[in-house]
Write an enzyme that holds these catalytic residues in place. Structure first.
Site, PDB file in Angstrom:
ATOM      1  N   HIS A 198       0.833  -1.200   0.000  1.00  0.00           N
ATOM      2  CA  HIS A 198       0.000   0.000   0.000  1.00  0.00           C
ATOM      3  C   HIS A 198       0.868   1.250   0.000  1.00  0.00           C
ATOM      4  O   HIS A 198       0.529   2.266  -0.584  1.00  0.00           O
ATOM      5  CB  HIS A 198      -0.894   0.019   1.236  1.00  0.00           C
ATOM      6  CG  HIS A 198      -2.025  -0.945   1.151  1.00  0.00           C
ATOM      7  ND1 HIS A 198      -2.720  -1.159  -0.008  1.00  0.00           N
ATOM      8  CD2 HIS A 198      -2.587  -1.759   2.075  1.00  0.00           C
ATOM      9  CE1 HIS A 198      -3.655  -2.057   0.210  1.00  0.00           C
ATOM     10  NE2 HIS A 198      -3.597  -2.445   1.463  1.00  0.00           N
ATOM     11  N   GLU A 440      -3.690 -18.952 -16.962  1.00  0.00           N
ATOM     12  CA  GLU A 440      -2.568 -18.749 -16.046  1.00  0.00           C
ATOM     13  C   GLU A 440      -1.947 -20.056 -15.581  1.00  0.00           C
ATOM     14  O   GLU A 440      -1.054 -20.068 -14.743  1.00  0.00           O
ATOM     15  CB  GLU A 440      -2.964 -17.850 -14.875  1.00  0.00           C
ATOM     16  CG  GLU A 440      -4.321 -18.115 -14.272  1.00  0.00           C
ATOM     17  CD  GLU A 440      -4.754 -17.044 -13.267  1.00  0.00           C
ATOM     18  OE1 GLU A 440      -4.017 -16.094 -13.014  1.00  0.00           O
ATOM     19  OE2 GLU A 440      -5.855 -17.203 -12.720  1.00  0.00           O
TER      20      GLU A 440
END
Ligand code: PEP
Ligand code: MG
Length: 589
Positions: A198, A440
């Site tokens: 963050h 993926e």
């Protein structure tokens, strides 16, 4: 002035936020937290000790509130980070467990908290998911703040720093980063942390250069040392020579000019010189991030990661809560598309709620679609919410981690059941949504011809495709040097997938980080990818790069690419052929 008598030192870390700054170092002091002592308390003192803990938590809450109220305007969209920290203060794992430990073991609050946090840390350490690892970091930030209050240490007030400096810290919490005053703090560098943290997101939002994960920079740099931070390259230079200073002064001016031009043009189409257009979309985790996608010139949302609502609370979200958030996103960006990816949880979630459930190898465990198919009620709730939101705009559904044909069939069956049930109830919804799968896992590439018949599009999740193809844990920094998106195996896999998709008439998108790096554009254009999606901040540079290329050249270039044996050879080839465009159009080196 250059520091006379010092040798220039160049260090490399993680390029957390681009840009260049030059200035004096300011070390952020975090002392106090690490020097906690253990002592036993008597039965009579237990209540008093719990009270002391609770008041430290309360103080932490007030501190966070004050930081939120004074945070710069630019960080308004990120208030949720500190909001989450506020909620974490009272988290069962942290708050409840610490009180329990004080009571049961009759030890002081500081030691009890330290013990609980160390248990939480080792529990999260076993997880492979970088997203969940990030949540562990949040718990550490929150507990550090409580600990500072408990031991009576002064919390460093970044907001009070009165001079123009570059911050140097072991780690910066989002709360600390939110106090950054842009008039004074030029940039920051840290020992720990990474691109997905963050704190690095905050740095990118504030548009200040940052290099993280430098190891022990806090032991090398002293207060007032002259340093250069190149956040684009992830380089820090301590005691630069006169010559280096001049060079970086020039680079900094060029970078700022180019950045202004790229931002100015971010709303232009991503169209090559010879007229080939592709859509450049944004990846989001939270509804609030849609604004950044629009601001950065995104053509829609190519990946909406929906895990946050499931991880931010111990109770599973209900259909209405999910619908409410999805509808917000869909309405704001309509008529542009929103690609909602269904829950990509990896078994670690059950682990959090139920400590007895441990995945030995979570990346290969009950993750994503596997979890959803084993928990059809949870899955159905989410699918119903998505179909209902689809009535308000342009929605696509994306299924993560598909590795077999059966999984696609089973998913479609549950999706149809969800639509039927909504129809029966007379609910407002739209069943006519595009249905795609993430590519993926290598097996999905190999059976792409079989899967193609069941889906509307493929979306390449290169973060995981690289992890599973090259056998590299994407969160393990010891093998990070092997993690290359330009590995010949990856390029060949993409080629194989695109060829099959073209033959079957379906589109191939890419939403992994490979799509976010301008250097990959000649190859992605050459391979024939139809649409890219990335973190919003990367959109302007990627569009600028695409506009400087010719698709015809990119296709011809692929012949040489396929002759290379290694990722470094491929990268060298790209730099030789497109280096001048890279430095002129996106300032990548
Ligand atoms: C990926 O794997 O490339 C991807 C986009 O999904 P995530 O990063 O959420 O696993
Ligand atoms: Mg993935």
């Amino acid at each position: 002035m250059t520091d006379i008598g010092f040798r220039e030192i160049i260090l490399t870390g993680i390029n957390a936020s681009p840009g260049i700054c030059i200035g004096k170092a300011y070390l952020v002091d975090r002392e106090g937290v690490d020097v906690v002592k253990k002592y036993f308390i008597s039965e009579d003192d237990v209540e008093e000790e719990i009270k002391r803990f609770k008041s430290a938590v309360n103080k932490a809450k007030n501190q966070l509130l004050a930081i939120m109220n004074n945070a710069p305007e630019e960080l308004r969209d990120h208030a949720y980070i500190l909001e989450t920290h506020k909620v974490l203060l009272k988290d069962k794992m942290l708050y409840g467990k610490t009180i329990e430990t004080i009571k049961n073991e009759r030890i002081n609050a500081d030691w009890a908290l330290k013990k609980v946090v160390s248990d939480v840390k080792s529990m999260f350490k076993k997880m492979s998911d970088s997203y969940l690892k990030e949540r562990a970091t949040d718990i550490v930030y929150v507990s550090d703040r409580i600990m500072m209050n408990l031991v009576g240490a002064d919390t460093e007030k970044i907001a009070d720093i009165g001079k123009r400096v570059i911050l140097v810290a072991q780690d910066l919490s989002p709360a600390e980063a939110s106090q950054i005053n842009l008039e004074r703090i030029k940039g920051f560098i840290t020992d720990r942390g990474g691109k997905a943290s963050h704190t690095s997101i905050i740095a990118r939002t504030l548009e200040i250069p940052a290099v993280m994960g430098l190891g022990n920079i806090t032991n090398i740099i002293k207060n007032d040392d002259l340093i250069i931070v190149d956040g684009t390259a992830g380089v820090v230079i301590i005691h630069p020579t006169e010559e280096t200073l001049l060079e970086y002064g020039d680079r900094s001016v060029k970078y700022e000019e180019l950045k202004a031009a790229i931002t100015r043009d971010s709303h232009l189409k991503a169209e090559t010189i010879d007229g080939f257009q592709l859509k450049v979309m944004g990846n989001i985790e939270l509804p609030e991030e849609v604004v950044s996608v629009i601001d950065c010139g995104g053509d829609g949302i190519g990946l909406y990661r929906t895990e946050f609502q499931y991880l931010s609370s111990p109770i599973l979200p209900n259909e209405y809560e999910l619908f409410d958030k999805y509808k917000d996103v869909v309405e704001v960006i309509a008529p542009k598309p929103v690609t909602i990816r269904t829950l990509d949880i990896n078994g670690d979630r059950a682990f959090i709620n139920n400590p007895d459930y441990v995945e030995v190898n979570p990346a290969l465990g009950l993750r994503a679609i596997r979890y959803c198919l084993k928990n059809p009620d949870v899955f159905r709730t989410q699918l119903r919410a998505i179909l209902r939101a689809a009535a308000f705009g342009n929605v696509r559904i994306l299924i993560p981690m598909i590795s077999s044909y059966e999984e696609v069939l089973e998913t479609k069956k549950i999706l149809n059941e969800a639509a039927d049930s909504l129809e029966k109830e007379g609910a407002l919804f739209n069943r006519d949504v595009e249905f795609g799968i993430m590519i993926e896992v290598p097996s999905a590439v190999i059976i792409a011809d079989i899967l193609a018949g069941e889906v509307d599009f493929f979306s390449l999740g290169t973060n995981d495709l690289i992890q599973y193809s090259l056998a590299i844990d994407r969160g393990n920094r010891h093998v990070a040097y092997l993690y290359h998106s330009l590995h010949p195996a990856i390029i060949r896999m993409i080629k194989q997938l695109v060829d099959v998709a073209k033959e079957k008439g379906i589109k191939v998108f890419m939403c992994g980080e490979m799509a976010a790096d301008p250097i990959n554009m000649p190859i992605l254009l050459g391979l024939g990818i139809d649409e890219l999606s990335m973190n919003p901040q990367s959109i302007p540079a990627v569009k600028s790069m695409i506009r400087a290329l010719k698709v015809e050249d990119a296709r011809a270039f692929m012949k040489d690419v396929f002759k290379q044996n290694t990722a470094s050879e491929v990268e060298k080839l790209v730099r030789e052929a497109f280096g001048s465009i890279l430095s002129e159009k996106v300032y990548a080196r």
